[in-house]
Design a protein around this motif. Sequence first.
Motif, PDB file in Angstrom:
ATOM      1  N   ILE A 444       0.969  -1.130  -0.194  1.00 43.11           N
ATOM      2  CA  ILE A 444      -0.128  -0.105   0.151  1.00 43.11           C
ATOM      3  C   ILE A 444       0.929   1.729   0.253  1.00 43.11           C
ATOM      4  CG2 ILE A 444      -1.737   1.611   1.335  1.00 43.11           C
ATOM      5  CD1 ILE A 444      -2.689  -1.134   1.896  1.00 43.11           C
ATOM      6  N   THR A 445       1.858   1.622   0.937  1.00 42.75           N
ATOM      7  CA  THR A 445       2.718   2.985   1.009  1.00 42.75           C
ATOM      8  C   THR A 445       3.580   2.339  -0.384  1.00 42.75           C
ATOM      9  OG1 THR A 445       3.884   0.879   1.778  1.00 42.75           O
ATOM     10  CG2 THR A 445       2.702   2.454   3.615  1.00 42.75           C
ATOM     11  N   ASN A 446       4.059   1.466  -1.611  1.00 47.09           N
ATOM     12  CA  ASN A 446       4.851   1.979  -2.231  1.00 47.09           C
ATOM     13  C   ASN A 446       4.045   2.521  -3.548  1.00 47.09           C
ATOM     14  OD1 ASN A 446       6.971   0.519  -1.373  1.00 47.09           O
ATOM     15  ND2 ASN A 446       7.078  -1.111  -2.768  1.00 47.09           N
ATOM     16  N   ALA A 447       1.848   1.723  -3.637  1.00 52.28           N
ATOM     17  CA  ALA A 447       1.525   2.006  -4.362  1.00 52.28           C
ATOM     18  C   ALA A 447       0.967   4.091  -4.158  1.00 52.28           C
ATOM     19  CB  ALA A 447       0.872   1.506  -4.341  1.00 52.28           C
ATOM     20  N   ALA A 448       1.131   4.062  -2.562  1.00 53.38           N
ATOM     21  CA  ALA A 448       0.817   6.198  -2.744  1.00 53.38           C
ATOM     22  C   ALA A 448       2.321   6.086  -3.204  1.00 53.38           C
ATOM     23  CB  ALA A 448       0.553   5.693  -1.340  1.00 53.38           C
ATOM     24  N   SER A 449       2.935   6.182  -2.347  1.00 57.24           N
ATOM     25  CA  SER A 449       4.677   6.912  -2.940  1.00 57.24           C
ATOM     26  C   SER A 449       5.277   6.830  -4.669  1.00 57.24           C
ATOM     27  CB  SER A 449       5.760   6.246  -2.004  1.00 57.24           C
ATOM     28  OG  SER A 449       6.015   5.171  -2.309  1.00 57.24           O
ATOM     29  N   HIS A 450       4.730   6.210  -5.099  1.00 60.10           N
ATOM     30  CA  HIS A 450       5.025   5.810  -6.675  1.00 60.10           C
ATOM     31  C   HIS A 450       3.655   6.587  -7.236  1.00 60.10           C
ATOM     32  CE1 HIS A 450       7.940   2.899  -5.023  1.00 60.10           C
ATOM     33  NE2 HIS A 450       8.810   3.627  -6.143  1.00 60.10           N
ATOM     34  N   HIS A 451       2.678   7.129  -6.824  1.00 60.74           N
ATOM     35  CA  HIS A 451       1.612   7.602  -8.030  1.00 60.74           C
ATOM     36  C   HIS A 451       2.393   8.902  -7.979  1.00 60.74           C
ATOM     37  CE1 HIS A 451      -2.381   8.012  -9.185  1.00 60.74           C
ATOM     38  NE2 HIS A 451      -2.520   6.808  -8.751  1.00 60.74           N
ATOM     39  N   ASP A 452       1.267   9.427  -8.794  1.00 62.55           N
ATOM     40  CA  ASP A 452       1.887  10.332 -10.227  1.00 62.55           C
ATOM     41  C   ASP A 452       0.512  11.764  -9.356  1.00 62.55           C
ATOM     42  OD1 ASP A 452      -0.119   9.447 -10.845  1.00 62.55           O
ATOM     43  OD2 ASP A 452       0.719   9.437 -13.020  1.00 62.55           O
ATOM     44  N   HIS A 453      -0.341  10.729  -8.563  1.00 66.71           N
ATOM     45  CA  HIS A 453      -1.305  11.936  -8.441  1.00 66.71           C
ATOM     46  C   HIS A 453      -1.513  11.152  -6.945  1.00 66.71           C
ATOM     47  CE1 HIS A 453      -1.383  14.557 -11.600  1.00 66.71           C
ATOM     48  NE2 HIS A 453      -1.979  13.150 -12.657  1.00 66.71           N
ATOM     49  N   PRO A 454      -0.860  11.362  -6.109  1.00 68.94           N
ATOM     50  CA  PRO A 454      -1.254  10.650  -4.756  1.00 68.94           C
ATOM     51  C   PRO A 454      -2.046  11.895  -4.022  1.00 68.94           C
ATOM     52  CG  PRO A 454       0.683  11.937  -4.420  1.00 68.94           C
ATOM     53  CD  PRO A 454       1.038  11.949  -6.020  1.00 68.94           C
ATOM     54  N   GLU A 455      -2.425  12.503  -4.074  1.00 74.39           N
ATOM     55  CA  GLU A 455      -3.391  13.193  -3.684  1.00 74.39           C
ATOM     56  C   GLU A 455      -5.323  12.733  -4.125  1.00 74.39           C
ATOM     57  OE1 GLU A 455      -3.004  15.294  -7.155  1.00 74.39           O
ATOM     58  OE2 GLU A 455      -1.469  15.064  -5.955  1.00 74.39           O
ATOM     59  N   SER A 456      -4.951  11.902  -5.293  1.00 76.58           N
ATOM     60  CA  SER A 456      -6.576  11.812  -5.667  1.00 76.58           C
ATOM     61  C   SER A 456      -6.350  10.255  -6.331  1.00 76.58           C
ATOM     62  CB  SER A 456      -6.927  11.811  -7.001  1.00 76.58           C
ATOM     63  OG  SER A 456      -6.342  12.066  -8.137  1.00 76.58           O
ATOM     64  N   GLY A 457      -5.409   9.721  -5.416  1.00 74.32           N
ATOM     65  CA  GLY A 457      -5.583   8.388  -5.645  1.00 74.32           C
ATOM     66  C   GLY A 457      -6.030   7.049  -5.147  1.00 74.32           C
ATOM     67  N   THR A 458      -6.003   5.712  -5.657  1.00 75.75           N
ATOM     68  CA  THR A 458      -6.857   4.671  -4.752  1.00 75.75           C
ATOM     69  C   THR A 458      -6.685   2.915  -4.988  1.00 75.75           C
ATOM     70  OG1 THR A 458      -8.998   6.233  -5.682  1.00 75.75           O
ATOM     71  CG2 THR A 458      -9.350   3.628  -4.928  1.00 75.75           C
ATOM     72  N   VAL A 459      -6.035   3.252  -3.668  1.00 75.81           N
ATOM     73  CA  VAL A 459      -6.022   1.430  -3.902  1.00 75.81           C
ATOM     74  C   VAL A 459      -6.761   0.669  -3.686  1.00 75.81           C
ATOM     75  CG1 VAL A 459      -4.154  -0.178  -3.159  1.00 75.81           C
ATOM     76  CG2 VAL A 459      -3.266   1.640  -3.714  1.00 75.81           C
ATOM     77  N   TRP A 460      -7.728  -1.028  -4.690  1.00 77.39           N
ATOM     78  CA  TRP A 460      -8.122  -1.535  -4.355  1.00 77.39           C
ATOM     79  C   TRP A 460      -8.262  -2.704  -4.261  1.00 77.39           C
ATOM     80  CZ3 TRP A 460      -7.449   1.234  -8.767  1.00 77.39           C
ATOM     81  CH2 TRP A 460      -8.290   2.419  -8.873  1.00 77.39           C
ATOM     82  N   ILE A 461      -7.980  -3.177  -2.920  1.00 79.23           N
ATOM     83  CA  ILE A 461      -7.882  -4.674  -2.463  1.00 79.23           C
ATOM     84  C   ILE A 461      -8.989  -5.813  -2.363  1.00 79.23           C
ATOM     85  CG2 ILE A 461      -7.053  -6.558  -0.801  1.00 79.23           C
ATOM     86  CD1 ILE A 461      -5.494  -3.625   0.288  1.00 79.23           C
ATOM     87  N   ARG A 462      -8.595  -7.143  -3.157  1.00 82.35           N
ATOM     88  CA  ARG A 462      -9.782  -7.946  -3.398  1.00 82.35           C
ATOM     89  C   ARG A 462      -9.112  -9.667  -3.693  1.00 82.35           C
ATOM     90  NH1 ARG A 462     -12.018  -8.271  -9.204  1.00 82.35           N
ATOM     91  NH2 ARG A 462     -10.066  -9.019 -10.701  1.00 82.35           N
ATOM     92  N   ALA A 463      -9.864 -10.114  -3.493  1.00 86.55           N
ATOM     93  CA  ALA A 463      -9.902 -11.850  -2.733  1.00 86.55           C
ATOM     94  C   ALA A 463     -10.682 -12.636  -3.518  1.00 86.55           C
ATOM     95  CB  ALA A 463      -9.506 -12.224  -1.443  1.00 86.55           C
TER      96      ALA A 463
END
Length: 541
Positions: A444-463
């Motif tokens: 999750i932190t990698n997805a946020a830190s490497h996002h080009d627009h972190p102020e509007s970014g989203t991570v989805w988690i499903r299984a």
Amino acid sequence: MSWLQKGRSLALKPWVPWLVFAVIVGGALAVAIGLYRLENTRHQTHFALAAREQMAVLEAGIHMRFRPVHHLALTASFQAGAFDERSFLQFVESIPHQRSKALVALQWFPRRQVRPGQETFPMGYSYSLSDELSESESDWSQVPNRLVDQTRQRKLVITPWYLMDGRVRFRVLRPAFRRGMDERELLGFASGLYQVDRLLTDILCLRNRSDAMEIFVADSRSDVTDSFRCSKNARAVPFGGAFPPGRRLTRSVPVNGSTWIMTAVAAPGTFIASRWIPFVIGFGGLLLGGILALLHRMMLDREAQVRQLVYRRTEQLEAMNRELEQFAYVASHDLKAPLRAVSQLSSWIIEDTADHLDEENRNRLRLMRERVIRMDQLIDGLLAYSRAGRVTGEARKSVSLKLLLEELSGELSLPAGFRVEIREPLPSLRADALHLKQIFQNLITNAASHHDHPESGTVWIRAEEEGRFWRVEIADDGPGIPAEERQRIFGMFMSLKPEAGQGHTGIGLTVVRKLVLSYGGQVDVIDNQPRGARFRIWWPK
């Protein structure tokens, strides 16, 4: 424990080779006995069929030998009892010459009316067909009353065997009737005197000669206790001893009012199941069982050697890991102490000489401090990697993934506006909760830190379920990961943003992969549609 593991554990028991040997030998013996019984039953059936066939031929041959008596009775019936001596002699002379001369004499007993309601059947004519006939045999005064009644009912009667001058003989009676409109009139009796050994010689030795069995014949009501058999010189001879060894079948055969006992005895070595088949199968089972038991014993010995070797190597690896862990702690402590001193010293220099340093020197001191902070982060990453992957049986507990992610989302320091969406349903995974937190925290932190627009970014988690695994997906809508970098990012110190000051050590994904593999799972990364990256984790159920 799975069935496969239970079976493997059972196969390593020391008594299993003996069980394998016993099962194979027992199975081979059971098959051998079954085949022997089946073969024995087949031979018994074939012998019974062959014996019945031979007995039927014997019975038919006996009736064939009674034809002269039948023909004499029919001739008398045709002549309505007017049977003079000349016609009797003509009939006797017309009988075909018999090679064995089993028929000793032919006789005619006409009916005589003694008084009203009484009748007798005295001797009328007698003709000897053999020089061996004695006067006592030919002088049969009349037909006994008991035979008259039997003959009326059976049409033909055979008297029991009896001894006469050392020879076994019997008499055959055949009634002659004049057929009227209402009832038959008894005219007299045709009689034939037979010599038993010659009769049976014609049938047993000439018509029914078989090398596969011997036929023994006896009369159940006779005065003769012996039975007759075919001798080597093709003659029927008396036999009074025990039957020879071999398969045997006895039948009671009715022959015109007399019961003859026929016993068929198989010749030695015939109609017997071979004992070689069960012997070969039993010996083969014994040999196969011994070989398999020996191979299993060797496998167990080899397994014990491998276990011992693995145990020694495991002890060595555990000792090395303890040494490396101790070294990591000591090294981190020894490395962090001078780093802290350098960082503190640079801070003091900036504070004390702030008014005397130009902008270029201030930038150099700030850059030195950032390098020290990055070095400290690298040391922390190395420590985290050295601790990762230590999974014990006690650590495999059921952890609710939904509750863990909700707790983790509240603990992470993510950029404002960055969202984490948890899509239910989510399973419970068997793992250590701390290890699961490390995995999802890094992703999750990698997805946020490497996002080009972190102020509007989203991570989805499903299984979702996939065979023996749960497939957990962590997807984002960031810039994504180039295809050529997707394997490299799981390596040590590999980062898509290696610039200083970014807080990326390049160890996070390496820790993720090490933890997932330690639980028997897999991890990879693919493109997310329409943009971003999607990490997929296969976790065993």
